[in-house]
Each structure stands twice: as structure tokens, then as C-alpha cells.
Design a protein around this motif. Sequence first.
Motif, PDB file in Angstrom:
ATOM      1  N   ILE A 295       4.413  -2.033   4.304  1.00 34.51           N
ATOM      2  CA  ILE A 295       3.794  -1.764   2.746  1.00 34.51           C
ATOM      3  C   ILE A 295       4.811  -1.615   2.041  1.00 34.51           C
ATOM      4  CG2 ILE A 295       1.371  -1.256   3.860  1.00 34.51           C
ATOM      5  CD1 ILE A 295       1.880   1.602   3.042  1.00 34.51           C
ATOM      6  N   LYS A 296       4.323  -1.569   0.530  1.00 31.01           N
ATOM      7  CA  LYS A 296       5.180  -0.982  -0.365  1.00 31.01           C
ATOM      8  C   LYS A 296       4.805   0.452  -0.528  1.00 31.01           C
ATOM      9  CE  LYS A 296       7.231  -4.726  -1.516  1.00 31.01           C
ATOM     10  NZ  LYS A 296       7.176  -5.699  -3.104  1.00 31.01           N
ATOM     11  N   PHE A 297       5.767   1.256  -1.062  1.00 31.26           N
ATOM     12  CA  PHE A 297       5.662   2.759  -1.184  1.00 31.26           C
ATOM     13  C   PHE A 297       5.558   3.093  -2.661  1.00 31.26           C
ATOM     14  CE2 PHE A 297       7.422   4.826   3.082  1.00 31.26           C
ATOM     15  CZ  PHE A 297       6.529   3.832   3.716  1.00 31.26           C
ATOM     16  N   ASP A 298       5.831   2.183  -3.621  1.00 35.84           N
ATOM     17  CA  ASP A 298       6.001   2.422  -5.034  1.00 35.84           C
ATOM     18  C   ASP A 298       4.998   1.732  -5.992  1.00 35.84           C
ATOM     19  OD1 ASP A 298       7.215   0.014  -4.877  1.00 35.84           O
ATOM     20  OD2 ASP A 298       8.971   0.690  -5.853  1.00 35.84           O
ATOM     21  N   GLN A 299       4.022   1.163  -5.487  1.00 38.91           N
ATOM     22  CA  GLN A 299       3.011   0.169  -6.156  1.00 38.91           C
ATOM     23  C   GLN A 299       1.654   1.037  -5.955  1.00 38.91           C
ATOM     24  OE1 GLN A 299       3.065  -3.783  -4.582  1.00 38.91           O
ATOM     25  NE2 GLN A 299       5.051  -4.252  -5.446  1.00 38.91           N
ATOM     26  N   PRO A 300       1.413   1.484  -7.427  1.00 39.17           N
ATOM     27  CA  PRO A 300       0.038   2.450  -7.638  1.00 39.17           C
ATOM     28  C   PRO A 300      -1.157   1.230  -7.560  1.00 39.17           C
ATOM     29  CG  PRO A 300       1.410   3.137  -9.237  1.00 39.17           C
ATOM     30  CD  PRO A 300       2.404   1.936  -8.463  1.00 39.17           C
TER      31      PRO A 300
ATOM     32  N   GLY B 148       0.049  -0.405  -2.913  1.00 30.97           N
ATOM     33  CA  GLY B 148       0.730   0.296  -1.880  1.00 30.97           C
ATOM     34  C   GLY B 148       1.555   1.577  -2.328  1.00 30.97           C
ATOM     35  N   LEU B 149       1.112   2.543  -2.210  1.00 33.69           N
ATOM     36  CA  LEU B 149       1.757   3.835  -2.712  1.00 33.69           C
ATOM     37  C   LEU B 149       1.904   5.076  -1.618  1.00 33.69           C
ATOM     38  CD1 LEU B 149       2.862   5.125  -5.407  1.00 33.69           C
ATOM     39  CD2 LEU B 149       0.447   6.088  -5.781  1.00 33.69           C
ATOM     40  N   LYS B 150       3.015   5.513  -1.658  1.00 28.12           N
ATOM     41  CA  LYS B 150       3.076   6.766  -1.010  1.00 28.12           C
ATOM     42  C   LYS B 150       3.340   7.844  -1.803  1.00 28.12           C
ATOM     43  CE  LYS B 150       6.052   9.232   2.219  1.00 28.12           C
ATOM     44  NZ  LYS B 150       7.315   9.334   3.344  1.00 28.12           N
TER      45      LYS B 150
END
Length: 284
Positions: free
Chosen positions: A49-54, A57-59
Motif C-alpha cells: 500500500i502507500k504510506f503517505d496518501q491520506p 493509504g496512510l501510516k
Amino acid sequence: MKVLKAGAAVATAAVLALTATACGGGTKDGASDAGTSGGGKSDKIAIGIKFDQPGLGLKTPDGKFEGLDVDVATYVAKELGYQPDQIEWKQAISAERENMISNGDVKFIAATYSINDKRKARVDFAGPYFLAHQDLLVRADDNSITKVEDLNKKKLCSVTGSTSAQNVKKDLAPEADLLQQGGYSECLTALENKGVDALTTDDSILAGYAAQEKNKGKFKLVGLKMSNENYGIGLKKGDKDLQTKINAALKKMVADGSWEAAVKKNLGPANYKNEPAPQITEGS
């Protein structure tokens, strides 16, 4: 005494055999699934997933994962037999998605992954599960960009490996000064600091950033529909069984209302008007 010794030897042999079995295969069928640590459903499944897309896909700072792609991937994983605590989330930056799938680093990827022919030459897709449109994000006080042609002679930011920047540069605003960064967060910082004039990617991604508490009032969507971006779930080429299972999970998610609930929960706060769930086209 001889009889007792023989009995002890048999018992010892049995214990050794059981120990060897327990330390051996570790999977129900003796095989290890690609993208899992150890194989069977009692182990983990690796998902990109993306980690930086509010909103997508967000961590989060506390190490949790949230967003539409996260909810879709979690639902699909459950239909494949994995519980949420068995998911190992892996960061899938745009330029590395095909490599991660081909190398078996993940079982599948749900990371705002637009389906196109170039990518389908290397990986297969299930879905699509979401329809987005390419748009522009600009500063809230900037009224100089109202159409894509206004980007000529202006500085435009996007992410390396994404289709959005190439769409603009090739077909829409060939004289735009294109800056490509490793992630959308870097582009957003450059936009806020007036290092660039616009950020381009899918409207769903842009809406997620604009809706963040720290960004409210700073940016606005221009409202252009420059392309159709059908988000699919990427998987290893030729894995028709997995493709069929994921497609079935996506159809079930729409049918039971979970898809609509996930979209509203993750993108609704930005007043984003989503398209209806798209028809499944891959693998059919």
C-alpha cells in the motif's frame, strides 16, 4: 529389563519423530505462498500500500494504517482467509510496484494502482475497485490556473513513476516545467512553499491531502477531469486463481455495502463526490 529398555527406545524414537515433524514444513501443504512469511493461513500475508496518501493509504504517527486502499485490502485479505492482525503492510512506492510483485515481496498491491497496458505487460490486475480522475491541486489563493493549458510555463509537481505527470507533459501542457519527487508529501511541501505552482495526480489523492486538518484552507482542487484512472489490485502475472478470488471479494464488498461505507468514511470528509463502483473488467 531388556523389554523395558526396548520400550524406552521405541518411545524415544516416537518423540524424535514428532519433534522433527513440528520443526519441519510449517505449512499445511508443505509449500510456501509467495508474499507470505511461512506460507499457510496461520501465518502472515504481505500486502503493498502507500504510506503517505491520506484517505487512501496512510501510516499514522502511531504506526497504524488507514485509508480506502487499506480497507479494500483488509476486506480482500479476509476473504482469502487472513485476519487483520495477519497482514504485513509494505510500502509500495509508485516506481517499485511492478518489481515488488514480480519479486514476490507481496501477495498483492492496493496502492492507487491505475490499470494500463504498460503495467499489464508485467503484472496482472483484479478489479477495478475505484474510478478516479486526474486533477490539479493549487494554493487556495491562486486563481491563475483554471484549465490544464494554464500549466504551460508554470512549475508542476508529481511523483516519479506515476502516469499523471506524463499525461500532462506529453498531451496537455508540453511547456510545463515538470518536477518529479519520490512522494506526494514532498510535492505538497513544495506547493505550500511556492516552489511549484500545482500538484497533479488523481482527484481522490488530492482530496485526501486537502482534507487533512493541517491543510484545511491552504489548497483547492481545480476540478478538471483530465483522465479516467481505474484503480486495480496488482498481482503476479499468470496467477488466475488469485485474480478470480480477489474479483469475487471485490464484488462481495460492493454488494454488502462495505465498499460504499469505506469510500464515505475515508473520502467523505473532503466533500469528494465519488463515482459509483466500477464494473469488474480484469480476468473476465
